[in-house]
Each structure stands twice: as structure tokens, then as C-alpha cells.
Design a protein around this motif. Structure first.
Motif, PDB file in Angstrom:
ATOM      1  N   PRO A   6       0.824  -1.209   0.000  1.00  0.00           N
ATOM      2  CA  PRO A   6       0.000   0.000   0.000  1.00  0.00           C
ATOM      3  C   PRO A   6       0.861   1.263   0.000  1.00  0.00           C
ATOM      4  O   PRO A   6       1.966   1.269   0.566  1.00  0.00           O
ATOM      5  CB  PRO A   6      -0.775  -0.112   1.323  1.00  0.00           C
ATOM      6  CG  PRO A   6      -0.767  -1.565   1.656  1.00  0.00           C
ATOM      7  CD  PRO A   6       0.539  -2.092   1.131  1.00  0.00           C
ATOM      8  N   ASN A  47      -4.964   4.329   4.286  1.00  0.00           N
ATOM      9  CA  ASN A  47      -4.529   2.951   4.062  1.00  0.00           C
ATOM     10  C   ASN A  47      -4.444   2.162   5.367  1.00  0.00           C
ATOM     11  O   ASN A  47      -4.724   0.968   5.380  1.00  0.00           O
ATOM     12  CB  ASN A  47      -3.201   2.906   3.303  1.00  0.00           C
ATOM     13  CG  ASN A  47      -3.410   3.081   1.821  1.00  0.00           C
ATOM     14  OD1 ASN A  47      -4.497   2.843   1.305  1.00  0.00           O
ATOM     15  ND2 ASN A  47      -2.379   3.491   1.116  1.00  0.00           N
ATOM     16  N   TYR A  51      -6.558  -1.261   5.341  1.00  0.00           N
ATOM     17  CA  TYR A  51      -5.916  -2.565   5.519  1.00  0.00           C
ATOM     18  C   TYR A  51      -5.991  -3.087   6.953  1.00  0.00           C
ATOM     19  O   TYR A  51      -5.643  -4.239   7.207  1.00  0.00           O
ATOM     20  CB  TYR A  51      -4.458  -2.504   5.057  1.00  0.00           C
ATOM     21  CG  TYR A  51      -4.343  -2.320   3.564  1.00  0.00           C
ATOM     22  CD1 TYR A  51      -4.522  -3.391   2.690  1.00  0.00           C
ATOM     23  CD2 TYR A  51      -4.105  -1.067   3.018  1.00  0.00           C
ATOM     24  CE1 TYR A  51      -4.455  -3.220   1.328  1.00  0.00           C
ATOM     25  CE2 TYR A  51      -4.024  -0.884   1.645  1.00  0.00           C
ATOM     26  CZ  TYR A  51      -4.209  -1.969   0.810  1.00  0.00           C
ATOM     27  OH  TYR A  51      -4.143  -1.798  -0.550  1.00  0.00           O
ATOM     28  N   ASN A  52      -6.452  -2.264   7.894  1.00  0.00           N
ATOM     29  CA  ASN A  52      -6.562  -2.650   9.304  1.00  0.00           C
ATOM     30  C   ASN A  52      -7.882  -2.145   9.864  1.00  0.00           C
ATOM     31  O   ASN A  52      -7.902  -1.326  10.782  1.00  0.00           O
ATOM     32  CB  ASN A  52      -5.394  -2.049  10.102  1.00  0.00           C
ATOM     33  CG  ASN A  52      -4.051  -2.420   9.532  1.00  0.00           C
ATOM     34  OD1 ASN A  52      -3.491  -3.447   9.866  1.00  0.00           O
ATOM     35  ND2 ASN A  52      -3.527  -1.580   8.645  1.00  0.00           N
ATOM     36  N   ASN A 102       3.229  -3.312   6.693  1.00  0.00           N
ATOM     37  CA  ASN A 102       2.109  -2.602   7.288  1.00  0.00           C
ATOM     38  C   ASN A 102       2.639  -1.476   8.180  1.00  0.00           C
ATOM     39  O   ASN A 102       1.979  -1.029   9.089  1.00  0.00           O
ATOM     40  CB  ASN A 102       1.234  -3.578   8.095  1.00  0.00           C
ATOM     41  CG  ASN A 102      -0.151  -3.051   8.367  1.00  0.00           C
ATOM     42  OD1 ASN A 102      -0.753  -2.399   7.531  1.00  0.00           O
ATOM     43  ND2 ASN A 102      -0.667  -3.328   9.552  1.00  0.00           N
TER      44      ASN A 102
END
Length: 124
Positions: A6, A47, A51-52, A102
């Protein structure tokens, strides 16, 4: 078509190196640390949430890209999910065990790189 991490992420080994550079620098120098704030692009936050989605917070780490230069300070953002730092995510569309970073950092240290004028700072 290759799948990329990302936007805003940095590889986990780089994040660990920068954090270690900061800890070493602070423990072996007595510099005047000039950075007072960091500009963080909104897509880092977007992001992180994308993604979380179950993250309850974000932990910020200071790192140095150059272990001898405090002006290379970076602020790295790591999502916290279920009380744990989440450094890596499964790679979407990847093979078994493939991961992507991440750890987010597209920050800019202020100063030396942000331009501020009177009234543009938090302090009065």
C-alpha cells in the motif's frame, strides 16, 4: 501485473533499522533535536484504516534514515490490532506466506523540510 505494498508503507527491515538508528543516536549524542512536528499524508491514515479495519490505535515510532543525522528523522506508524503491533499483512493475491509491509511512513519532518510562517504552528 506485480502487486505492490500500500502507498505510504516502508519495508519492515527498513523500519527496524530506522528505529535502531534513532535509539543509537539518542543514546550516544546530545544533539539539539530541531524537529518539532511531522507532516503526515492523509493516505497513510486512509490505508491504515483500509488494511486494518479493526485497528484500535496507531503507535508512532521515531527513526532516522541516516544514523548520524537528526535532521533525517522519520515518524513511522504501526497499526495496533487486538493490543498487538501489526508489522506485516498477508499479501492480497500472493502465495502462501507472502506478506507486505504494514509500517507506514511518508512523513516530512518540520523543520527542516516543512516551511512554516508565523501563526502556522501549534504554539502561540
Amino acid at each position: 501485473m506485480p502487486i505492490t505494498d500500500p502507498d505510504g508503507t516502508i519495508p519492515l527491515p527498513v523500519a527496524k533499522e530506522w528505529a535502531e538508528n534513532w535509539r543509537t543516536f539518542i543514546s550516544t549524542n546530545s544533539p539539539e533535536f530541531i524537529t518539532r512536528s511531522f507532516m503526515i499524508p492523509i493516505f497513510d491514515f486512509q490505508n491504515i484504516l483500509l488494511y486494518n479495519p479493526t485497528a484500535e490505535s496507531v503507535k508512532a515510532f521515531i527513526g532516522l534514515t541516516d544514523p548520524t543525522d537528526a535532521t533525517t528523522a522519520q515518524l513511522m506508524l504501526v497499526p495496533i490490532v487486538d493490543g498487538e503491533e501489526v508489522h506485516l499483512l498477508p499479501l492480497v493475491g500472493g502465495g502462501l506466506g507472502d506478506t507486505q509491509s504494514n509500517v507506514y511512513d511518508m512523513t516530512t519532518a518540520c523543520p527542516p523540510t516543512c516551511i512554516t510562517s508565523p501563526g502556522d504552528t501549534l504554539d502561540s
